[in-house]
Design an enzyme around this catalytic site. Structure first.
Site, PDB file in Angstrom:
ATOM      1  N   ASP A  52      26.314  36.432  27.021  1.00  0.00           N
ATOM      2  CA  ASP A  52      26.499  35.874  25.691  1.00  0.00           C
ATOM      3  C   ASP A  52      25.126  35.790  25.025  1.00  0.00           C
ATOM      4  OD1 ASP A  52      27.630  34.489  23.508  1.00  0.00           O
ATOM      5  OD2 ASP A  52      27.241  32.558  24.458  1.00  0.00           O
ATOM      6  N   GLU A  87      24.232  33.533  21.740  1.00  0.00           N
ATOM      7  CA  GLU A  87      23.884  32.203  21.238  1.00  0.00           C
ATOM      8  C   GLU A  87      24.143  31.138  22.308  1.00  0.00           C
ATOM      9  OE1 GLU A  87      25.060  31.408  17.041  1.00  0.00           O
ATOM     10  OE2 GLU A  87      25.984  33.381  17.225  1.00  0.00           O
TER      11      GLU A  87
END
Length: 200
Positions: free
Chosen positions: A7, A9
């Site tokens: 991922d 953020e």
């Protein structure tokens, strides 16, 4: 053959919408996929708030220009890419991600796209595919890769659980409590060692 799916953020860079909420003085925009699992619902809500406040892409990009990767993130990525292929799979948008990819040394990212009006207003968004993180991991597996995945939010759980090995990283107490079977780490060294250890 392994490929690590990360991922963006909350894992490598701060949350863009939280940074923009602080810069714009609109606290409602601090809500992320850590709190709202339905990404479509979350984005529709965000776009309504932007419209109400007459804010568009330009203002968000000005905030993004001030965001730096989390301390140690680029070094972590460089170490990781020396031992495995790495893809960032994010529900963010190419219009947001590009400046951040420059600061991270141009890793590969798969993300989505915003629909932007001539006046700069954000009118909608195009998701690359349904359940983009899980779908991407399954596609990589279908062409012969073993996947290892890590993320911090509800929308990362599909890819984490579908992978040969999956880890939570700097996640919330609630997500960790709801998924006790998933190893959870707080430092890049811990995550690097876990990923390396899964590659057997």
């Amino acid at each position: 053959m392994y490929i690590t799916c990360l991922d963006l953020e909350g894992v490598l860079v701060p949350e863009i919408w939280i940074a923009f909420a602080e810069a714009s003085g609109i606290p409602e925009l601090k809500k992320t996929t850590r709190e709202e699992p339905d990404y479509g619902k979350l984005m529709a809500w965000r776009l309504n708030i932007l419209k109400e406040h007459k804010l568009g892409l330009k203002e968000i990009q000005e905030t993004i220009a001030t965001i730096d990767p989390m301390p140690g993130a680029r070094e972590f990525l460089d170490r990781l890419r020396a031992i495995t292929q790495v893809i960032i799979i994010s529900d963010t948008f190419s219009q947001f991600a590009t400046p951040l990819m420059r600061k991270l040394g141009w890793p590969t990212i798969m993300c989505n796209s915003l629909e932007v009006a001539p006046d700069g207003g954000i009118t909608g968004f195009q998701m690359r595919c349904e359940q983009s993180k899980l779908t991407t991991v399954k596609a990589l597996q279908s062409i012969g890769y073993e996947t290892i995945a890590s993320g911090d939010s509800y929308n990362d759980l599909g890819m984490i659980k579908a992978s040969k090995a999956g880890f939570l990283f700097r996640s919330t107490d609630q997500i960790k409590a709801e998924n006790p079977e998933l190893a959870a780490y707080e430092t890049y060294d811990e995550l690097f060692d876990a990923i390396k250890g899964a590659m057997v």
